[in-house]
Design a protein around this motif. Structure first.
Motif, PDB file in Angstrom:
ATOM      1  N   ILE A  83       0.847  -1.198   0.000  1.00  0.00           N
ATOM      2  CA  ILE A  83       0.000   0.000   0.000  1.00  0.00           C
ATOM      3  C   ILE A  83       0.882   1.247   0.000  1.00  0.00           C
ATOM      4  O   ILE A  83       1.800   1.378   0.818  1.00  0.00           O
ATOM      5  CB  ILE A  83      -0.920   0.011   1.231  1.00  0.00           C
ATOM      6  N   VAL A  84       0.583   2.149  -0.906  1.00  0.00           N
ATOM      7  CA  VAL A  84       1.301   3.419  -1.002  1.00  0.00           C
ATOM      8  C   VAL A  84       0.365   4.549  -0.586  1.00  0.00           C
ATOM      9  O   VAL A  84      -0.770   4.621  -1.039  1.00  0.00           O
ATOM     10  CB  VAL A  84       1.815   3.650  -2.442  1.00  0.00           C
ATOM     11  N   GLN A  85       0.849   5.416   0.271  1.00  0.00           N
ATOM     12  CA  GLN A  85       0.116   6.626   0.609  1.00  0.00           C
ATOM     13  C   GLN A  85       0.342   7.627  -0.528  1.00  0.00           C
ATOM     14  O   GLN A  85       1.348   8.324  -0.559  1.00  0.00           O
ATOM     15  CB  GLN A  85       0.586   7.196   1.946  1.00  0.00           C
ATOM     16  N   ARG A  86      -0.574   7.686  -1.486  1.00  0.00           N
ATOM     17  CA  ARG A  86      -0.369   8.514  -2.681  1.00  0.00           C
ATOM     18  C   ARG A  86      -0.323   9.995  -2.305  1.00  0.00           C
ATOM     19  O   ARG A  86      -1.233  10.501  -1.659  1.00  0.00           O
ATOM     20  CB  ARG A  86      -1.480   8.250  -3.691  1.00  0.00           C
ATOM     21  N   THR A  87       0.726  10.654  -2.750  1.00  0.00           N
ATOM     22  CA  THR A  87       0.952  12.021  -2.310  1.00  0.00           C
ATOM     23  C   THR A  87       0.013  12.994  -3.019  1.00  0.00           C
ATOM     24  O   THR A  87      -0.097  13.014  -4.239  1.00  0.00           O
ATOM     25  CB  THR A  87       2.408  12.443  -2.560  1.00  0.00           C
ATOM     26  N   LEU A  88      -0.656  13.799  -2.217  1.00  0.00           N
ATOM     27  CA  LEU A  88      -1.513  14.878  -2.713  1.00  0.00           C
ATOM     28  C   LEU A  88      -0.867  16.235  -2.476  1.00  0.00           C
ATOM     29  O   LEU A  88      -1.465  17.262  -2.777  1.00  0.00           O
ATOM     30  CB  LEU A  88      -2.866  14.839  -2.013  1.00  0.00           C
ATOM     31  N   GLY A  89       0.307  16.208  -1.907  1.00  0.00           N
ATOM     32  CA  GLY A  89       1.031  17.434  -1.619  1.00  0.00           C
ATOM     33  C   GLY A  89       2.513  17.129  -1.571  1.00  0.00           C
ATOM     34  O   GLY A  89       3.004  16.265  -2.290  1.00  0.00           O
ATOM     35  N   GLY A  90       3.235  17.790  -0.692  1.00  0.00           N
ATOM     36  CA  GLY A  90       4.681  17.677  -0.680  1.00  0.00           C
ATOM     37  C   GLY A  90       5.253  16.640   0.250  1.00  0.00           C
ATOM     38  O   GLY A  90       6.438  16.337   0.186  1.00  0.00           O
ATOM     39  N   ILE A  91       4.445  16.067   1.151  1.00  0.00           N
ATOM     40  CA  ILE A  91       4.943  15.110   2.139  1.00  0.00           C
ATOM     41  C   ILE A  91       4.706  13.689   1.651  1.00  0.00           C
ATOM     42  O   ILE A  91       3.617  13.349   1.192  1.00  0.00           O
ATOM     43  CB  ILE A  91       4.247  15.324   3.493  1.00  0.00           C
ATOM     44  N   LYS A  92       5.721  12.842   1.768  1.00  0.00           N
ATOM     45  CA  LYS A  92       5.601  11.456   1.336  1.00  0.00           C
ATOM     46  C   LYS A  92       5.880  10.513   2.508  1.00  0.00           C
ATOM     47  O   LYS A  92       6.495  10.898   3.510  1.00  0.00           O
ATOM     48  CB  LYS A  92       6.549  11.167   0.174  1.00  0.00           C
TER      49      LYS A  92
END
Length: 911
Positions: free
Chosen positions: A880-889
């Motif tokens: 599972i990847v936390q898909r980035t919606l901003g600048g933090i990964k």
């Protein structure tokens, strides 16, 4: 897909589980937090990865991207969430806190991290453990103001993205990345609202919901005031989200540039995104018609219709049901004599173009089909399946009180689409999750002595009409008069910015609107040109449900299963709602289900004529007569409830294909049924059942045993095949799990068997069914229902790295067909045998030949790799990847097929 700082193409995403209608009641005044009693007594928990903090300054983004340093509370819920996959087997009630947060009301003095008073009538306290805002207002307006201010603190950038996605102008705001293009195109096609449309929805709420509607809009305005106050404070203090600098909206040196204030119509735009994602159902009637016509062409009209219906499985007797006590709730049933069907001429259907170039002619998307699909699938796929619920009545628990483990599966993003909050004020007492930008009320969570949650129901509230064209392609017959289609347009242009290295570009999106909805396709019927339109009951009513959510947050309203069901009935989106208190459990299916004309088939297109319109339908407001609440599936105190987007009840037609003998809800049902039979269910036991199901390969548990029975009907003489069969058998015996050998190993137990099934399944299905169906019909039916949705498949509706798996596939078809070949009794079977044309020996040969091909495929072929994983990396392909919606990964975690936000609740007391 991961969006890096060098190319920040912000992917925007969904909003509220938003909102249904009417009730005129005075609003009771609840006690504020100082006198609120928490009846859960530390037995309520929740979790929402990766963390509550979703805002980061430019400096924090740069530190994260260069050194991996996380802002406070940006990632602190990811580890506990991930660790359940290896820690659930030894779980006890006392160790639930290792994997879930305490969701008690309030914050003890020793746990207060910060206290702020953005206005004199509200206080926001954040706890040390999670940074969740606990908002207490002395006035109702202050409570909502605080909710808006806290939302700005935790999700301002995401909220700004949401309102632009909802208006179809994301690329103009955040740049022309393929991801952004794909998103705005996807949503504009289904909800192309003008500013007047957005305002009309506000006016409708005000005019049709009495006191509660007036209060809801006042709450929303106070909430917006709070958001705007935070915008002003963060702007002047220069601690606004760093993405504004990276996309050119603010200057990091001079602070030039603006962050636009929010307004009420922005909330409607946000809600329209959720309407498309989570709260709709039906549609697809043109694709259904194509596959039906192919079936009739393959087998003849009578036999073809019978074959098509057997794949449709509209009321399969072997389907897992949420209401399983035998109660019947007929809806969208197949008419004995269909009326008004408008089936297209074979081969005549073409999709309506969306994009136009500067000359006004249809244009191809600048985003390739593959890139656009990859960009949007992680969001738009969630409308096809999300969330689960396990609820056990007190008659079967150790304590005598009901126990629930439930939550929405909204995908995995950074920051998360949902946010946590506690709201305490006059008429409001709740804690839980809400979609960012629509958190004036908790949408899924708990009250003082009750808790509630939802799963997507997806019953059919969307119909397709065929309108006959006249004069040209942009006029149609409406009630006998040639009428012009309304042309809705959105022109977007972008230029490169610091965070967006794409070339300057742009396009115009065009959608044509008729009285019968939005034009989706064109075709001919009997040689006559028609446009196919899509009309859903929630269109132009995206925010009506605000009244239902207001009720759920009102401790003076929800006091029993009956009042909970009443509140849920005011939600016009298609959801399954679940409730527990200290004594009772309850279930209710919400949604504005239209009353169709007699004889109209809900799953096929019909003519756009008065005789086939919804009862009481007003084309101006898109309001209609809806089926009464009593006709919706519902129940109180059933022995247990499970839901994983499965069929709700007998005779209640869930729109589309895939509700047969094998469904991912089968994984929950088998485990909870076993617990209930044994009795003494605890919170820990129910979490363990959920987690065990979340790690199981549905194909391996419920279909592979039938496959192996066919193969083992004779001795396997080929040594390589015998080895593969032995490995697959061992995997089934071990529990059919996709789990690590040990925590953190990133290597699966039974890895070879898992790879074999991943490679084998699509080969097996095609070889089993295509010869009997024919190429055209097989292809058409795969358009109705994808054949596979394992965790690693990017071709399935959920996409890769999204967690949610096994919602859609040909599991039931394979199961029924092979049981038929084996001579088993099959209720609701297919109209004929397909594997080996019904011959056990020939079927076995088909299975073995495809198995031989599958075991010859390399790991790199089965798991081809992507921007996250190298080719052949099995565990990573599932992860599972936390898909980035901003600048933090964030880091990726081991696969679990479970809700994103999840509650574990057991109330020992009640008011």
């Amino acid at each position: 897909m991961r969006i890096r700082i060098s190319k920040l193409r912000t992917v925007a995403a969904a909003a509220l589980i938003a909102l249904g209608t009417t009730l005129v009641l005075p609003l009771p005044q609840a006690a504020n937090a100082a006198t609120t009693t928490d009846y859960c007594q530390s037995q309520c928990s929740d979790i929402l990865p990766p963390g509550e903090n979703g805002n980061a300054t430019l400096a924090q983004i740069l530190l994260n991207q260069t050194l991996g340093i996380e802002p406070s509370h940006a990632e602190d819920q990811l580890g506990p969430y991930a660790n359940l996959a290896t820690g659930y087997q030894t779980l006890t009630n006392s160790t639930i806190s290792n994997f879930f947060n305490d969701s008690s009301f309030g914050v003890t003095s020793s746990q207060v991290a910060s206290t702020e008073t953005p206005r004199s009538d509200v206080t926001i306290v954040r706890d040390k453990a999670t940074g969740v805002p606990h908002i207490t207002g002395t006035t109702r307006s202050g409570t909502e103001y605080g909710a808006g201010y806290a939302a700005g603190e935790d999700r301002l950038w995401m909220m700004d993205l949401f309102r632009h996605v909802g208006r179809g102008n994301l690329t103009s705001f955040a740049g022309g990345a393929l991801a952004n293009q794909g998103l705005e195109q996807e949503f504009y096609r289904v909800a192309p609202y003008t500013e007047a449309d957005l305002q009309a929805q506000i006016d409708y709420i005000s005019a049709n919901n009495g006191t509660r509607g007036t209060q809801a809009l006042a709450d929303a305005q106070s909430y917006i005031d709070g958001i705007n106050a935070y915008i002003d404070a963060s702007d002047s203090g220069r601690y606004f989200p760093g993405e504004y600098v990276l996309t050119g909206h603010k200057d990091s040196i001079t602070n030039a540039g603006t962050i636009d204030h929010f307004k009420l119509t922005d909330l409607i735009a946000l809600a329209s995104v959720i309407g498309a994602l989570f709260g709709s159902g039906g549609g697809g009637e043109v694709q259904n018609a194509v596959s039906l016509l192919d079936a009739q062409q393959q087998y003849g009209v009578t036999a073809g219709t019978k074959a098509w219906e057997s794949f449709r499985e509209r009321n399969d007797p072997e389907a897992v049901l949420t209401v399983h006590d035998g109660s019947s709730f007929p809806y969208a049933t197949e008419p004995a004599s269909p009326q008004g069907e408008a089936l297209p001429d074979s081969g005549s259907v073409t999709e309506e173009p969306l994009l136009y170039n500067k000359t006004g002619s249809a244009a191809t998307s600048t985003a390739s089909a593959a890139s656009a699909a990859a960009a949007v699938t992680s969001l738009t796929a969630q409308k096809t399946g999300m969330s689960n619920a396990l609820v056990v009545s007190g008659a079967h628990t150790a304590s005598g009180h009901p126990v629930a483990v439930f939550g929405p599966q909204t995908g995995y993003f950074a920051p998360q689409l949902l946010m946590l909050e506690e709201l305490q004020g006059p008429g409001i007492s709740s804690r839980g999750a809400a979609f960012a930008g629509l958190s004036m009320y908790v949408e899924l969570g708990r009250g003082q002595d009750y808790s509630w949650s939802a799963t997507s129901a997806m019953q059919d509230v969307t119909d397709t009409y065929a309108v006959q064209l006249c004069t040209d392609d942009y006029h149609y017959l409406y009630h006998g008069t040639c009428t012009a289609m309304e042309k809705l347009t959105q022109t977007n242009a972008w230029t490169p910015t610091t965070a967006d290295s794409t070339a300057a570009g742009g396009y115009t999106m065009v959608v044509y609107r008729t009285k019968y909805g939005l034009v989706q396709d064109r075709a001919t019927i009997g040689g006559v040109k028609v446009a196919y339109t899509s009309l859903r009951t929630s269109y132009m009513h995206e925010a009506d449900s605000i009244v239902g959510f207001q009720m759920l947050n009102d401790p003076g309203y929800v006091t029993s299963p009956a009042t909970f069901q009443s509140a849920a009935s005011h939600i016009n989106y298609t959801f399954n709602w679940f409730y527990v208190d200290s004594t009772h459990t309850a279930y209710y299916n919400s949604g504005n289900n239209p009353v169709r004309a007699t004889g109209v088939a809900a799953d096929l297109p019909v003519w756009g004529q008065p005789a086939y319109e919804w009862s009481g339908w007003d084309p101006v407001t898109n309001a209609a007569t809806y089926t009464p609440a009593a006709q919706h599936p519902q129940s109180v105190d059933q022995d247990y409830y499970i839901s994983w987007n499965n069929k709700q009840a007998k005779d209640y037609d869930s729109a589309g294909f895939g509700y047969g003998s094998v469904h991912r809800a089968s994984l929950l049902d088998a485990r909870v049924k076993k617990l209930v039979a044994a009795g003494g269910v605890t919170r820990a036991l129910l979490v363990k059942a959920m987690s065990d199901a979340s790690l199981t390969d549905l194909r391996a548990e419920d279909v592979l045993p039938d496959i192996l029975r066919v193969i083992n009907s004779q001795t396997v003489t080929d040594s390589s095949l015998a080895t593969a069969v032995s490995q697959l058998t061992a995997w089934v015996t071990a529990g059919s799990k996709r789990t690590e050998t040990s925590a953190g190993s990133q290597t699966y137990a039974n890895a070879t068997a898992i790879q074999t099934l991943d490679a084998w399944w699509p080969l097996l299905v095609k070889a089993e069914f295509q010869p009997g169906l024919g190429s055209d019909l097989y292809t058409a039916l795969t358009g109705d229902l994808t054949i596979d949705e394992s965790p690693s498949t990017a071709h399935g509706p959920t996409g890769s790295h999204a967690g949610s798996s096994f919602q859609y596939g040909w599991w039931s078809y394979v199961d029924k067909d092979l049981r038929s070949v084996l001579g088993d009794t099959v209720s609701g079977g297919l109209s004929q045998s397909y594997c080996g044309s019904g011959s056990l020996s020939a079927c076995r040969d088909t299975l073995l030949s495809t198995l031989k091909t599958a075991i010859g495929e390399s790991a790199a072929t089965v798991y081809p790799g992507d921007t996250t994983c190298s080719a052949g990396a099995q565990w990573c392909a599932d992860s599972i990847v936390q898909r980035t919606l901003g600048g933090i990964k964030h880091y990726n975690i081991s696969w679990q097929n479970r809700p994103t936000f999840q509650q574990v609740v057991e109330f020992p007391a009640h008011r």
